[in-house]
Design an enzyme around this catalytic site. Structure first.
Site, short mmCIF file in Angstrom:
data_model
loop_
_atom_site.label_atom_id
_atom_site.label_comp_id
_atom_site.label_asym_id
_atom_site.label_seq_id
_atom_site.Cartn_x
_atom_site.Cartn_y
_atom_site.Cartn_z
N LYS A 55 33.14 28.29 43.41
CA LYS A 55 34.41 28.74 44.01
C LYS A 55 34.47 28.36 45.49
O LYS A 55 35.50 27.89 45.98
CB LYS A 55 34.56 30.26 43.85
N GLN A 99 32.63 39.16 43.37
CA GLN A 99 32.09 38.63 42.11
C GLN A 99 31.53 39.78 41.26
O GLN A 99 30.72 40.57 41.74
CB GLN A 99 30.98 37.60 42.42
N ASP A 122 42.19 37.96 42.56
CA ASP A 122 41.75 38.09 41.16
C ASP A 122 42.78 38.82 40.30
O ASP A 122 42.70 38.81 39.08
CB ASP A 122 40.42 38.88 41.11
#
Ligand code: NAD
Length: 301
Positions: A55, A99, A122
């Protein structure tokens, strides 16, 4: 149609999304705005380390400010919450991603809900879940995997799915439920199937679109599929091909690709299907966050 042309490469579509993100970012940077993505990882989980690295790399390739916070496994929940509070306040950071999974002593939901909804790239904050659930899709940050799957569906069928039956297999908050909401917002008639669904084969068999997000290798067979249907395979399952001959493990989807190929209209492969779209949509969401934070119109994908 030959079988080759039935395979929809997520990689190719992801590349076009990323090209658009890069060129729009170039324009923003010339106006003095650099999109910023902060990725936070706690602990040493090897798979999470790989995801976070890729990412960060992709964010740099897009021309973003890419910030990584690597915290030790024993980091306390309050330390993590105060880091997120400071990222929420930091005007150079437009997107924040924590994460998952987090170590067990940290309440992951509390952490995710502490991210500002405006930086929640997200799409897991209740504000964004609520916007998507009420059909305010353009105002929401949509979770990246279903958002990417929807881009693929639109490539094949266009933006209006009126009159089409869609079956989503899986009801997770990360994939299944937001996927169903996106399909509904595009006017499809949507069924959400899950582990308690009876007669899954016949439920799937009537679908014009199947999105499989289960986590069971090659579960969906050709006789579950209506001829000509569009199949989006979200599943990522690692299998050992043939331990007797010592072959390496490999990734397969939730759909039995080789079996399904003769029946489908279009199918996404694993790997190279939904996976590349997920990371591309993370970059797209970060760009969107930067535009909105600066009062600019949001980019259209
Ligand atoms: P999850 O475990 O949270 O949810 C799985 C869902 O499948 C559940 O809702 C469950 O009810 C349903 N299910 C389980 N067994 C079933 C059965 N026999 N019949 C019907 N439904 C059944 O998983 P998730 O996070 O939604 O992920 C699903 C799959 O997608 C996994 O393979 C995951 O690795 C993959 N995934 C891929 C990406 C990507 O970028 N391509 C991103 C996220 C998840």
């Amino acid at each position: 149609m030959d079988n080759f042309s039935k395979v929809l490469s997520g990689k190719a579509v992801a590349d076009t999304v990323l090209e658009y993100v890069k060129s729009t970012t170039d324009r923003l940077v010339r106006q003095g705005i650099k999109p910023g993505l902060a990725v936070v990882i706690v602990g040493e989980d090897p798979a999470s380390q790989v995801y976070v690295r890729s990412k960060g790399k992709k964010a740099e390739e897009c021309g973003f400010l890419s910030i990584k916070h690597e915290l030790a496994e024993q980091t306390s929940e309050s330390q993590l919450l105060s880091l997120i509070a400071s990222l929420n306040e930091d005007s150079t950071v437009h997107g924040i991603l924590v994460q998952l999974p987090l170590p067990k002593h940290i309440n992951a939901d509390k952490v995710v809900q502490s991210i500002s909804p405006d930086k929640d790239v997200d799409g897991f904050h209740y504000v964004n879940v609520g916007k998507l659930g009420t059909g305010a899709v353009a105002q929401a940050f949509v979770p990246c995997t279903p958002a990417g799957s929807m881009v693929l569906i639109e490539k094949v069928l266009g933006p209006d799915l009126s009159g089409l039956d869609a079956v989503v297999i899986g009801r997770s908050n990360i994939v299944g439920k937001p996927m169903a909401n996106l399909l509904l917002a595009a006017n499809a008639t949507v069924t959400i199937a899950h582990s308690k669904t009876k007669n899954l084969r016949s439920v799937c068999r009537r679908a014009d679109i199947i999105v499989a997000a289960v986590g069971r290798p090659r579960m969906v067979k050709s006789d579950w599929i209506k001829p000509g249907a569009l199949i989006i395979d979200v599943g990522i399952n690692r299998i050992v091909s043939d331990p007797d001959v010592g072959s390496k493990s490999r990734l397969v989807g939730d759909v039995d690709f080789d079996d399904a190929l003769n029946t489908v209209g279009t199918i996404t492969p694993v790997p190279g299907g939904v996976g590349p779209m997920t990371i591309a949509m993370l970059m797209a969401n970060t760009l969107k966050a930067a535009c909105l934070a600066n009062g600019l119109p949001q980019p259209a994908f």
